[in-house]
Design an enzyme around this catalytic site. Sequence first.
Site, PDB file in Angstrom:
ATOM      1  CG  ASP A 209      14.480  26.947   7.195  1.00 15.21           C
ATOM      2  OD1 ASP A 209      15.535  26.295   7.152  1.00 15.21           O
ATOM      3  OD2 ASP A 209      14.445  28.188   7.213  1.00 15.21           O
ATOM      4  CD  GLU A 271      17.113  24.174  10.514  1.00 11.26           C
ATOM      5  OE1 GLU A 271      18.312  24.441  10.402  1.00 11.26           O
ATOM      6  OE2 GLU A 271      16.240  25.058  10.514  1.00 11.26           O
TER       7      GLU A 271
HETATM    8  C1  NOJ Z   1      18.195  26.709   8.080  1.00 17.37           C
HETATM    9  C2  NOJ Z   1      18.614  26.253   6.718  1.00 17.37           C
HETATM   10  O1  NOJ Z   1      19.024  24.909   6.787  1.00 17.37           O
HETATM   11  C3  NOJ Z   1      19.710  27.186   6.293  1.00 17.37           C
HETATM   12  O2  NOJ Z   1      20.360  26.738   5.131  1.00 17.37           O
HETATM   13  C4  NOJ Z   1      19.117  28.562   6.111  1.00 17.37           C
HETATM   14  O3  NOJ Z   1      20.146  29.480   5.819  1.00 17.37           O
HETATM   15  C5  NOJ Z   1      18.409  29.033   7.379  1.00 17.37           C
HETATM   16  N1  NOJ Z   1      17.616  28.009   7.969  1.00 17.37           N
HETATM   17  C6  NOJ Z   1      17.515  30.209   7.090  1.00 17.37           C
HETATM   18  O4  NOJ Z   1      16.393  29.798   6.364  1.00 17.37           O
END
Ligand code: NOJ
Length: 545
Positions: A209, A271
């Site tokens: 993440d 991500e």
């Molecule tokens: C990316 C995640 O996919 C999202 O859902 C989240 O709110 C943010 N990162 C913060 O962790």
Amino acid sequence: MGVAHGWWTEAVIYQIYPRSFADSDGDGIGDLPGITARLGHLAELGVDAVWLSPFYPSPQADAGYDVADYRDVDPLFGSLADADALIAEARAKGLKVIVDLVPNHTSSAHRWFRAAVTAAPGSPERARYVFRDGLGPDGATPPNDWQSVFGGPAWTRLVEPDGRPGQWYLHLFDPAQPDLNWDNPEIRAEFLDVLRFWLDRGVDGFRVDVAHGLIKQADLANWEEPQEILSGNEVDKPRPPMWDQDGVHEIYRDWRRVLDSYDGARILVAEAWVEPAERIARYVRPDEMHQAFNFEYLLAAWTAPAQYAVITRSLEATDAVGAPTTWVLSNHDVIRHASRMGLSAKGGRPNGIGIGDPQPDAALGLRRARAATLLMLALPGSAYLYQGEELGLPEHTTLPDESRQDPTWERSGHTQRGRDGCRVPIPWEADAPSYGFGPTDASWLPQPPLWAEYALDRQQGVSGSTYETYRTALRLRREHGLGRGTLGWLSSGDEVLSFRNAGLTVLTNFGAAAVPPPAGELLHSSAPLDADGRVPTDVTVWVRH
Ligand code: NOJ
């Protein structure tokens, strides 16, 4: 450059959002036993792996992306034994399991943050996070002007244990998600250990993440631009001081060494909302992560030139570092592509849709979504699917505002509706309570009445249904080795895109007039051909040449 090869390089990876996949106990929130019981669906659909969004103990301020303990399971979702059972059952069904790792921030309920709040400024407890004194004579102004991705300032001021207003802490997301200080070796050691904890339990990888956020520019310089979850870094703009700093790469090299010390091929997926493709390719250099999400592809307009450009650019950028390209159209942070593609291009890219907002054209959206999916699944590389897209599920675009849970809605002062519309529990059985999501009617977000027509049991065995269209595509993709093929363009005009890959010719018609299909045997199409055997507008066909 030689391209890496392993199960992941051509895998179709299905994202499970545990809250909304399947609820075994009827409390309205999906759980791990629910997932385990439904893994047969995924094996039948024909995917290679699942990625599970977070299921760790969490106050759920950001639907579990606020982790209070990285080595356990929230009772909402089950127990560690349930996680073990899920991993074992997935393995028995030939599915790999990827879990979500959230290293940029913890929950404010994490024992580290609780200790930091009661410790003194300058203490080792505070050094795990990004604490700073405020500006101005009484420290009442935040340390810099950074904005939270969810809206409002990225800093919150503490009340010190003695009751006086004190230091500020950084949270690029919600105030309940304090950013960790990755310059602190203790944090690095802790996450290496967390990786080992889940690798020892048998997971095949981690989706990382906010992989572009861990290191901040040392001076925390001001940044006048607003923060948006979808914001990338355009080529000709300066790099924001909170995103995509060079220091993040050293962290992933350390992690890669840990993964490589395990048997099998365990993978890291970034991500990172970073543009252009060359910048994202830096995350998948040979000694770093294995894959990165291709958000530039997700965001590309539905026109032949835009699709040609993004596909070409994506392949070139990852080829240059020997990594597989990835493709994705939907996830839990964006409007489902069956609805997004039915929005008027003039409306921009809304963050959520609600009652009173311009509504998507559902038929157009689904038609385009199916054409886009068939185009995507014919490309070489690895593809990500988001739960429910195999049902053609649209966004819930009329969710009552009072049921919204995404912190974006409150933090933006009710200007951004946020991401709840793509997170609604999915329908399995048209005539069951909660459409088969669970044994009762409970559903943490209300399901719209039209969910019945999308239910799995209404589509199974129905030729031409979205579900059967996905299943056929996944079978053919596997049989023909499309994921490990090489793309050769045949036409890249304004109206039609066509290419060859692994013995197939793929054509998508973006133009207003129907076009003849490529010569050969028609294997698959996203919608029927017209009465003259031509490929209508917004249709993709796969032909064996
Ligand atoms: C990316 C995640 O996919 C999202 O859902 C989240 O709110 C943010 N990162 C913060 O962790």
